[in-house]
Design a protein around this motif. Structure first.
Motif, mmCIF file in Angstrom:
data_model
loop_
_atom_site.group_PDB
_atom_site.id
_atom_site.type_symbol
_atom_site.label_atom_id
_atom_site.label_comp_id
_atom_site.label_asym_id
_atom_site.label_seq_id
_atom_site.Cartn_x
_atom_site.Cartn_y
_atom_site.Cartn_z
ATOM 1 N N ARG A 197 -7.740 3.154 -3.909
ATOM 2 C CA ARG A 197 -7.397 1.869 -3.310
ATOM 3 C C ARG A 197 -7.203 0.853 -4.434
ATOM 4 N NH1 ARG A 197 -8.729 1.950 2.188
ATOM 5 N NH2 ARG A 197 -8.523 -0.324 2.295
ATOM 6 N N PHE A 198 -6.358 -0.144 -4.150
ATOM 7 C CA PHE A 198 -6.132 -1.170 -5.169
ATOM 8 C C PHE A 198 -5.634 -2.450 -4.516
ATOM 9 C CE2 PHE A 198 -3.461 -3.529 -8.153
ATOM 10 C CZ PHE A 198 -4.364 -3.713 -9.195
ATOM 11 N N ARG A 199 -6.145 -3.569 -5.027
ATOM 12 C CA ARG A 199 -5.620 -4.890 -4.697
ATOM 13 C C ARG A 199 -5.672 -5.725 -5.976
ATOM 14 N NH1 ARG A 199 -7.295 -7.138 -0.358
ATOM 15 N NH2 ARG A 199 -7.151 -9.325 -0.988
ATOM 16 N N TYR A 200 -4.694 -6.590 -6.161
ATOM 17 C CA TYR A 200 -4.678 -7.436 -7.348
ATOM 18 C C TYR A 200 -5.804 -8.464 -7.266
ATOM 19 C CZ TYR A 200 -0.288 -5.384 -8.808
ATOM 20 O OH TYR A 200 0.666 -4.497 -9.227
ATOM 21 N N PRO A 201 -6.420 -8.789 -8.393
ATOM 22 C CA PRO A 201 -7.585 -9.686 -8.377
ATOM 23 C C PRO A 201 -7.320 -11.037 -7.734
ATOM 24 C CG PRO A 201 -7.352 -8.641 -10.522
ATOM 25 C CD PRO A 201 -6.123 -8.288 -9.741
ATOM 26 N N ASP A 202 -6.088 -11.558 -7.886
ATOM 27 C CA ASP A 202 -5.803 -12.881 -7.347
ATOM 28 C C ASP A 202 -5.134 -12.824 -5.977
ATOM 29 O OD1 ASP A 202 -3.524 -11.737 -8.283
ATOM 30 O OD2 ASP A 202 -2.811 -13.472 -9.415
ATOM 31 N N ALA A 203 -5.128 -11.651 -5.331
ATOM 32 C CA ALA A 203 -4.540 -11.534 -3.999
ATOM 33 C C ALA A 203 -5.398 -12.294 -2.987
ATOM 34 C CB ALA A 203 -4.439 -10.064 -3.604
ATOM 35 N N PRO A 204 -4.785 -12.988 -2.011
ATOM 36 C CA PRO A 204 -5.571 -13.693 -0.979
ATOM 37 C C PRO A 204 -6.519 -12.729 -0.265
ATOM 38 C CG PRO A 204 -3.241 -14.301 -0.860
ATOM 39 C CD PRO A 204 -3.341 -13.166 -1.831
ATOM 40 N N GLU A 205 -7.696 -13.241 0.087
ATOM 41 C CA GLU A 205 -8.722 -12.385 0.666
ATOM 42 C C GLU A 205 -8.319 -11.810 2.017
ATOM 43 O OE1 GLU A 205 -12.436 -14.376 0.818
ATOM 44 O OE2 GLU A 205 -12.576 -14.665 -1.364
ATOM 45 N N ASP A 206 -7.446 -12.511 2.756
ATOM 46 C CA ASP A 206 -7.097 -12.048 4.096
ATOM 47 C C ASP A 206 -5.943 -11.047 4.091
ATOM 48 O OD1 ASP A 206 -5.249 -13.858 3.225
ATOM 49 O OD2 ASP A 206 -5.093 -14.967 5.115
ATOM 50 N N THR A 207 -5.463 -10.656 2.885
ATOM 51 C CA THR A 207 -4.380 -9.678 2.819
ATOM 52 C C THR A 207 -4.954 -8.278 2.613
ATOM 53 O OG1 THR A 207 -4.157 -10.038 0.435
ATOM 54 C CG2 THR A 207 -2.752 -11.357 1.884
ATOM 55 N N PRO A 208 -4.277 -7.251 3.144
ATOM 56 C CA PRO A 208 -4.791 -5.882 2.980
ATOM 57 C C PRO A 208 -4.583 -5.386 1.554
ATOM 58 C CG PRO A 208 -2.669 -5.853 4.098
ATOM 59 C CD PRO A 208 -3.052 -7.296 3.965
ATOM 60 N N ASP A 209 -5.287 -4.313 1.193
ATOM 61 C CA ASP A 209 -5.090 -3.694 -0.115
ATOM 62 C C ASP A 209 -3.660 -3.196 -0.235
ATOM 63 O OD1 ASP A 209 -7.704 -4.198 -0.552
ATOM 64 O OD2 ASP A 209 -8.393 -2.119 -0.425
ATOM 65 N N LEU A 210 -3.125 -3.234 -1.441
ATOM 66 C CA LEU A 210 -1.773 -2.724 -1.661
ATOM 67 C C LEU A 210 -1.754 -1.201 -1.533
ATOM 68 C CD1 LEU A 210 1.156 -3.294 -2.413
ATOM 69 C CD2 LEU A 210 0.485 -3.249 -4.822
ATOM 70 N N LEU A 211 -2.750 -0.561 -2.147
ATOM 71 C CA LEU A 211 -2.943 0.882 -1.969
ATOM 72 C C LEU A 211 -4.196 1.064 -1.130
ATOM 73 C CD1 LEU A 211 -2.168 2.151 -5.596
ATOM 74 C CD2 LEU A 211 -0.608 2.013 -3.646
ATOM 75 N N ARG A 212 -4.089 1.854 -0.048
ATOM 76 C CA ARG A 212 -5.180 1.881 0.934
ATOM 77 C C ARG A 212 -5.758 3.274 1.145
ATOM 78 N NH1 ARG A 212 -2.884 -0.807 6.114
ATOM 79 N NH2 ARG A 212 -0.974 0.271 5.492
ATOM 80 N N GLY A 213 -5.864 4.029 0.055
ATOM 81 C CA GLY A 213 -6.445 5.357 0.161
ATOM 82 C C GLY A 213 -5.439 6.446 -0.175
ATOM 83 N N VAL A 214 -4.990 6.439 -1.404
ATOM 84 C CA VAL A 214 -3.973 7.401 -1.843
ATOM 85 C C VAL A 214 -4.653 8.709 -2.254
ATOM 86 C CG1 VAL A 214 -2.222 7.906 -3.588
ATOM 87 C CG2 VAL A 214 -2.373 5.610 -2.591
ATOM 88 N N ASP A 215 -4.224 9.803 -1.639
ATOM 89 C CA ASP A 215 -4.668 11.149 -2.008
ATOM 90 C C ASP A 215 -3.448 11.924 -2.477
ATOM 91 O OD1 ASP A 215 -7.510 11.058 -1.216
ATOM 92 O OD2 ASP A 215 -6.687 10.749 0.793
ATOM 93 N N LEU A 216 -3.501 12.399 -3.709
ATOM 94 C CA LEU A 216 -2.333 13.071 -4.278
ATOM 95 C C LEU A 216 -2.787 14.013 -5.386
ATOM 96 C CD1 LEU A 216 0.804 13.105 -4.190
ATOM 97 C CD2 LEU A 216 0.759 11.366 -6.000
#
Length: 598
Positions: free
Chosen positions: A359-378
């Motif tokens: 999972r990943f979200r940028y540090p300065d992303a607004p708190e109410d936005t979802p993660d950009l990556l939400r559980g990548v399995d590869l």
């Protein structure tokens, strides 16, 4: 790590209470190696100041001795002594500069080198938040300010303070009444300087931050000059530049007014006190209560102390500017780096690249936005080439930045041959994994230096092989071949040429793992086919992840992964996904239509 990245420079209202002395004391680490040179500089300046204070005593002897007794023969020894004192003062001040110039240049170089090294070690998230002009001003103008502070204000804050104390003691010994009159302005001057220090310190920090903002606009204007000219936006950027320049000008004028008010009081009050002392002294000489020579010696001493007193305004002002420069320097140096691994990685096993629950979200992303990556399995098997496809904004490029740890995954694990990349030292990780991004960045260096940046120890054979894989034969038609300078950001080359050199840089070291972010987007169809054929052979034994937007690039891969909404929807061969995955079919049909249109 990204979570620890420093915020951008604070605005004045956000800054905590600071101490000028405490900020300057942090420089002692850098000043310690040259402490004896600093001590020698202070000693030379003190001896020179001592020579200045001896001159009034000699003048008093001349007036009360040879002049009062009309003894012309007695003048020559005293005139000779004055000449010796003058020459000693000049020689000692010259020696002071010689003692300190070279050591301080080393200190400045050391601080600038430490700052540059720190910037290289800080995570990409830090650079995302900090304007480049702010960092540039810290490495240039702030370093100059600190060097000049150590060379002059630091020395003369010590020397002038001691000279003032010695001169005051001398005046009191000559005549305590006149001495007390001369010292009357001291108390209001101390209070004024304390008040001045607080306001001037804040104004200095604001000016230095505004100077960094101005440098950012200038740098962006130069780097983006083609865009500005193409869209006719020179006037818009010029307006932005003028606005920031006007703000800096207003702040500098405010500093000037503050300093002018201080100087008016620092110069005016002592002059009034000196006038009062002169009037009282003249009356006492007229009543034979004081000799003319003593009055001359007293007034000469008072005049000799004008420079130490009047210079305090400038010394305090520059000390405040130096303290804000030190704060700005340590703003960067205090930023936490990514911590070193505390555990040893697991033994290596042939397992390729594996992402689990990433999972990943940028540090300065607004708190109410979802993660950009939400559980990548590869899982990219060892020796396999996998293409990563997805709609714009699906997170493909972000995922590629997690593998070399340009950003730190928010959750989940990434392993290379079974080893968690968080437990690998960064130099080891990046020696095993090479990256080529869609936006090819080249440096103001030769083609050879740019390509071999991917493998500093590689030789001519490796260079030629990498150029061949990237179909960069155009290099040999350049004026000096691989030794041709490509200019700033490589803008003397076409987009396709820069992209091929970036690809050559990625493959030159024959890395175990390779990450390519749409590396062929700027190439024509014919060159693209040649590069793909060469890459197919070069990637035979390499575990590779290739971000692809065109079917021709997808065909490089053994398997394809489809990324959508922050998760991997499907993985499989190209033909199989065309049948089983509607999203993949839609992506490929759109890509094929785009290719035909082109």
């Amino acid at each position: 790590m990204a979570e620890n990245a420093a915020p951008p420079p604070r605005q004045p209202a956000d800054r905590p209470t600071r101490s000028t002395v405490r900020s300057l004391l942090r420089l002692r680490t850098y000043a310690h190696p040259i402490r004896w040179f600093l001590a020698g500089s202070v000693t030379a300046a003190l001896l020179a100041s001592g020579a200045v204070l001896l001159v009034p005593l000699v003048l008093g002897r001349i007036v009360d001795g040879p002049i009062a007794h009309h003894d012309l023969a007695g003048l020559w020894p005293l005139f000779t002594l004055l000449l010796v004192l003058g020459l000693a003062e000049a020689g000692l001040f010259g020696l002071r500069r010689l003692l300190i110039a070279r050591p301080l240049a080393r200190v400045e170089a050391a601080m600038r080198g430490d700052l540059y090294g720190k910037l290289q070690r800080l995570p990409v998230a830090f650079h995302d938040r900090w304007p480049s002009g702010q960092l540039l001003s810290r490495a240039t103008s702030d370093m100059y300010t600190l060097r000049l502070f150590l060379a002059f204000p630091l020395v003369f804050l010590i020397v002038n303070s001691l000279m003032f104390l010695c001169g005051t003691a001398l005046m009191l010994s000559l005549d305590w009444r006149l001495g007390l009159i001369t010292l009357l302005p001291s108390i209001p001057l101390v209070l004024l300087c304390t008040h001045f220090e607080k306001g001037y310190s804040a104004a200095s920090r604001t000016a230095q931050d505004q100077n960094g903002d101005l440098a950012t606009v200038l740098e962006e204007s130069v780097l983006g000059i083609r865009i500005l000219k193409s869209f006719g936006r020179q006037r818009t950027m010029a307006r932005h530049f003028r606005e920031r320049a006007d703000r800096l000008r207003a702040t500098e004028l405010r500093k000037t007014w503050m300093l002018a008010d201080l100087w008016a009081v620092i110069v005016g009050l002592p002059e009034l006190a000196l006038g009062g002392a002169l009037a009282l002294g003249a009356v006492r000489v007229a009543h034979d209560e004081l000799t003319a020579g003593t009055l001359v010696a007293f007034l000469s001493t008072a005049l000799a102390l004008r420079w130490p007193v009047e210079s305090m305004g400038w010394l305090l002002a520059y000390s405040n500017e130096a303290s804000t420069a030190a704060d700005r320097f340590f703003d960067v140096m205090d930023t936490p780096e990514e911590p070193a691994p505390t555990e040893r990685p697991a033994p290596r096993r042939r397992d390729g690249i594996r992402l689990t629950g990433v999972r990943f979200r940028y540090p300065d992303a607004p708190e109410d936005t979802p993660d950009l990556l939400r559980g990548v399995d590869l899982h990219i098997r060892s020796g396999e080439t996998m293409a990563l496809v997805g709609a714009t904004g699906s997170g493909k490029t972000t995922l590629t930045t997690l593998l070399p740890r340009l950003y730190q995954a928010t959750a989940g694990t990434i392993t290379l041959d079974g080893q968690d990349i968080r437990l690998l030292e960064l130099p080891e990780l990046r020696s095993r994994l090479a990256v080529a991004f869609e936006d090819p960045i080249l440096f103001s260096a030769t083609v050879r230096e740019n390509v071999l940046m991917g493998a500093p120890g590689a030789g001519e054979q490796a260079l030629e092989r990498a150029l061949a894989v990237a179909q960069a034969g155009f290099v040999h038609q350049l004026p000096l071949g691989p030794d041709t300078e490509v200019g700033e950001q490589g803008l003397s080359l076409s987009g396709g040429q820069r992209q091929r050199l970036a690809l050559a840089r990625a493959v030159v070291g024959d890395p175990e793992f390779l990450v390519l972010d749409d590396p062929l987007s700027a190439l024509d169809v014919h060159t693209e086919a040649l590069v793909e054929a060469a890459l197919r052979e070069a990637l035979a034994d390499t575990t590779a992840l290739v971000v692809a937007h065109r079917p021709s690039t997808v065909m490089l891969a053994d398997r394809v992964a489809v990324l959508a909404d922050g998760v991997v929807l499907a993985v499989g061969p190209h033909a199989e996904l065309l049948e089983s995955c509607p999203q993949y079919r839609e992506l490929m049909s759109g890509a094929m239509e785009e290719s035909v249109t082109r």
